[in-house]
Design an enzyme around this catalytic site. Structure first.
Site, short mmCIF file in Angstrom:
data_model
loop_
_atom_site.label_atom_id
_atom_site.label_comp_id
_atom_site.label_asym_id
_atom_site.label_seq_id
_atom_site.Cartn_x
_atom_site.Cartn_y
_atom_site.Cartn_z
N TYR A 25 -4.83 6.67 8.19
CA TYR A 25 -4.14 7.92 7.87
C TYR A 25 -4.10 8.85 9.09
CZ TYR A 25 -2.93 6.83 3.14
OH TYR A 25 -2.32 6.26 2.06
N ARG B 230 -1.24 7.66 11.05
CA ARG B 230 0.02 8.07 10.41
C ARG B 230 0.30 9.56 10.66
NH1 ARG B 230 0.40 6.02 5.05
NH2 ARG B 230 2.25 7.32 5.00
N ASP C 252 5.16 13.29 4.50
CA ASP C 252 5.13 13.69 5.91
C ASP C 252 5.39 15.16 6.18
OD1 ASP C 252 7.97 13.86 5.62
OD2 ASP C 252 8.23 11.79 6.29
N HIS D 86 4.18 12.23 -4.24
CA HIS D 86 3.07 11.39 -3.76
C HIS D 86 2.11 12.14 -2.85
CE1 HIS D 86 5.67 7.54 -4.60
NE2 HIS D 86 5.16 8.06 -5.70
N CYS E 178 -14.75 17.53 -7.78
CA CYS E 178 -15.06 18.97 -7.71
C CYS E 178 -13.82 19.84 -7.52
CB CYS E 178 -16.11 19.25 -6.64
SG CYS E 178 -15.41 19.51 -5.00
N CYS F 134 -19.45 19.69 -2.50
CA CYS F 134 -20.34 18.77 -3.22
C CYS F 134 -20.80 17.69 -2.24
CB CYS F 134 -19.63 18.17 -4.45
SG CYS F 134 -18.39 16.93 -4.07
N GLY G 151 17.33 7.06 0.88
CA GLY G 151 16.26 6.47 1.70
C GLY G 151 15.08 5.94 0.93
N SER H 211 13.63 2.56 -1.55
CA SER H 211 13.89 1.21 -2.05
C SER H 211 13.97 1.19 -3.58
CB SER H 211 12.79 0.26 -1.57
OG SER H 211 11.54 0.72 -2.02
N ALA I 15 20.99 7.99 6.26
CA ALA I 15 20.95 9.34 5.67
C ALA I 15 21.38 10.40 6.69
CB ALA I 15 19.53 9.63 5.17
C1 BJW Z 1 17.15 4.22 5.01
C2 BJW Z 1 17.23 4.45 6.38
C3 BJW Z 1 18.07 5.50 6.80
C4 BJW Z 1 15.86 2.83 6.06
N1 BJW Z 1 18.73 6.22 5.90
N2 BJW Z 1 17.82 4.94 4.14
C5 BJW Z 1 4.99 -3.44 -12.09
C6 BJW Z 1 6.12 -2.80 -12.59
C7 BJW Z 1 6.24 -1.42 -12.57
C8 BJW Z 1 5.23 -0.63 -12.04
C9 BJW Z 1 4.12 -1.26 -11.53
C10 BJW Z 1 3.99 -2.64 -11.56
N3 BJW Z 1 2.79 -2.96 -10.99
C11 BJW Z 1 2.17 -1.82 -10.59
C12 BJW Z 1 2.96 -0.79 -10.93
C13 BJW Z 1 2.70 0.65 -10.68
C14 BJW Z 1 2.89 1.06 -9.24
C15 BJW Z 1 4.23 0.50 -8.74
O1 BJW Z 1 5.28 1.06 -8.94
N4 BJW Z 1 4.19 -0.62 -8.04
C16 BJW Z 1 5.43 -1.29 -7.57
C17 BJW Z 1 5.33 -1.49 -6.08
C18 BJW Z 1 5.61 -2.55 -8.35
N5 BJW Z 1 2.90 2.50 -9.22
C19 BJW Z 1 1.77 3.21 -9.12
O2 BJW Z 1 0.68 2.68 -9.00
C20 BJW Z 1 1.92 4.71 -9.22
N6 BJW Z 1 1.02 5.21 -10.20
C21 BJW Z 1 1.08 4.84 -11.47
O3 BJW Z 1 1.92 4.08 -11.91
O4 BJW Z 1 0.11 5.43 -12.23
C22 BJW Z 1 -0.02 5.05 -13.57
C23 BJW Z 1 -1.18 5.87 -14.11
C24 BJW Z 1 -0.95 6.75 -15.13
C25 BJW Z 1 -2.02 7.50 -15.63
C26 BJW Z 1 -3.30 7.36 -15.09
C27 BJW Z 1 -3.52 6.48 -14.05
C28 BJW Z 1 -2.44 5.73 -13.55
C29 BJW Z 1 1.53 5.35 -7.91
C30 BJW Z 1 2.45 4.97 -6.79
C31 BJW Z 1 1.94 5.59 -5.50
C32 BJW Z 1 2.75 5.12 -4.30
N7 BJW Z 1 2.05 5.49 -3.12
C33 BJW Z 1 2.67 5.23 -1.83
C34 BJW Z 1 1.67 5.64 -0.73
C35 BJW Z 1 1.59 7.17 -0.66
C36 BJW Z 1 0.67 7.64 0.40
C37 BJW Z 1 1.04 7.18 1.77
O5 BJW Z 1 2.14 7.45 2.27
O6 BJW Z 1 0.20 6.54 2.37
O7 BJW Z 1 3.88 5.98 -1.73
S1 BJW Z 1 3.23 3.54 -1.62
C38 BJW Z 1 4.71 3.95 -0.76
O8 BJW Z 1 5.85 3.59 -1.57
C39 BJW Z 1 4.71 5.49 -0.66
C40 BJW Z 1 6.16 5.79 -0.91
O9 BJW Z 1 6.33 7.12 -1.30
C41 BJW Z 1 6.53 4.79 -1.97
C42 BJW Z 1 8.01 4.54 -2.08
O10 BJW Z 1 8.50 3.97 -0.91
P1 BJW Z 1 9.97 4.35 -0.38
O11 BJW Z 1 10.00 5.77 0.00
O12 BJW Z 1 10.97 3.90 -1.34
O13 BJW Z 1 10.01 3.50 0.98
P2 BJW Z 1 10.42 1.98 1.19
O14 BJW Z 1 9.89 1.55 2.49
O15 BJW Z 1 10.09 1.15 0.02
O16 BJW Z 1 12.03 2.04 1.26
C43 BJW Z 1 12.68 2.69 2.34
C44 BJW Z 1 14.17 2.57 2.13
O17 BJW Z 1 14.83 3.34 3.12
C45 BJW Z 1 14.69 1.13 2.28
O18 BJW Z 1 15.46 0.80 1.12
C46 BJW Z 1 15.59 1.18 3.52
O19 BJW Z 1 16.74 0.35 3.41
C47 BJW Z 1 15.98 2.63 3.55
N8 BJW Z 1 16.34 3.16 4.88
N9 BJW Z 1 16.45 3.55 7.05
C48 BJW Z 1 18.63 5.90 4.61
N10 BJW Z 1 18.20 5.79 8.15
ZN ZN Z 2 -16.29 17.82 -3.68
#
Ligand code: BJW
Ligand code: ZN
Length: 246
Positions: free
Chosen positions: A68, A71, A105, A120, A132, A152, A189, A191, A233
């Site tokens: 991190y 990043r 970001d 997120h 805490c 804590c 932007g 997926s 974008a």
């Molecule tokens: C351009 C471009 C240009 C390039 N112009 N475009 C099966 C089915 C359904 C769900 C699940 C499942 N198994 C597990 C799950 C749940 C899981 C999930 O969805 N998993 C899937 C991967 C299958 N979800 C979770 O776990 C979430 N929580 C949850 O469900 O909780 C339930 C719960 C309820 C109550 C109590 C307890 C639990 C949490 C999800 C958290 C995601 N975290 C991350 C990391 C964040 C921190 C960090 O940054 O380090 O978030 S993972 C990562 O993916 C990050 C992003 O925000 C997120 C989405 O990614 P994004 O933004 O779409 O990026 P990319 O790389 O995927 O796509 C980029 C796109 O840009 C591409 O399409 C390119 O083509 C395009 N592009 N250049 C325009 N110039």
């Molecule tokens: Zn604490």
């Protein structure tokens, strides 16, 4: 210069209420890597299980912290691009254009956007890894390992949402209300693979909103969206901004 479909230009000229949902692709042109792209995506190089889960932090907090910090350094070196600037300009009046992002970001805010719903979390905040409730903002990537919580005995962790963790309830509610109030939802932007964020455009379609997707690559949303603009974008959003503002 990008030419948008005539019917989309006509819709934009009516100044629909907007909701803009963004993902990592919007920051790609600022030098911030996306997650799932085959060549440059973070998950092509790193394992999400080892870096972006609560279990990973419990097992190896130093490793997660180092990643991190790296990043944060990348984001610090990058600048908001034309897409961030257009989005910020569109959202000058948040009642007319609401912003919802999966990005951690802070680049939309650096481009001047004042109200951004962050689904997120944010890289520039850290919080107690236990319960805490301590949270603080930071301006520098920081050195060393995860600092101790001042409140804590636990360590601090990045205030981001890892896999398996619930999204902040207020942010999800705000995102739903942004979509409910919008006439047109622009999805840029992302997926559209990570839930629950990926369900927001689908809900918008069910509600009969006009959904415009901007992404050079197809996603599971593309065939359902009213408009799929297969362009970076940084080109599509300034073009949409011109039509909406004029
Ligand atoms: C351009 C471009 C240009 C390039 N112009 N475009 C099966 C089915 C359904 C769900 C699940 C499942 N198994 C597990 C799950 C749940 C899981 C999930 O969805 N998993 C899937 C991967 C299958 N979800 C979770 O776990 C979430 N929580 C949850 O469900 O909780 C339930 C719960 C309820 C109550 C109590 C307890 C639990 C949490 C999800 C958290 C995601 N975290 C991350 C990391 C964040 C921190 C960090 O940054 O380090 O978030 S993972 C990562 O993916 C990050 C992003 O925000 C997120 C989405 O990614 P994004 O933004 O779409 O990026 P990319 O790389 O995927 O796509 C980029 C796109 O840009 C591409 O399409 C390119 O083509 C395009 N592009 N250049 C325009 N110039
Ligand atoms: Zn604490």
């Amino acid at each position: 210069m990008l030419t948008l479909p005539v019917s989309l230009l006509a819709l934009l000229a009516e100044r629909p209420k907007l909701a803009i949902l963004t993902g990592a692709g919007v920051s790609a042109e600022s030098g911030v890597p996306t997650f799932r792209e085959a060549q440059h995506g973070l998950w092509a190089q790193f394992s999400p299980q080892e870096l972006a889960t609560p279990e990973a932090f419990a097992n190896n907090p130093q490793r997660v912290w180092d990643w991190y910090r790296w990043r944060r350094e990348l984001v610090q070196q990058g600048q908001p691009n034309a897409a961030h600037h257009s989005i910020a300009a569109l959202a000058v009046q948040p009642s007319q254009c609401a912003l919802v992002t999966q990005n951690v970001d802070g680049l939309l805010q650096r481009a001047g956007a004042v109200e951004v719903t962050e689904l997120h979390g944010n890289l520039w905040r850290q919080r107690c890894a236990k319960t805490c409730g301590y949270v603080e903002t930071v301006e520098q990537p920081g050195a060393g390992g995860p600092p101790p919580c001042p409140n804590c005995t636990a360590q601090l962790r990045p205030d981001v949402v890892w896999f398996g963790e619930a999204l902040p309830e207020q942010a999800l509610q705000d995102a739903m209300s942004a979509i409910t109030q919008a006439d047109m939802v622009i999805v840029a932007g992302t997926s559209n693979l990570v839930y629950p964020a990926a369900s927001l455009p689908l809900q918008a379609l069910k509600m009969g909103k006009t959904v415009v997707e901007i992404n050079p690559e197809q996603t599971p949303l593309s065939s359902q969206a009213d408009y799929f603009i297969a362009t970076p974008a940084s080109e599509a959003l300034p073009a949409m901004q011109n039509s909406w503002l004029n």
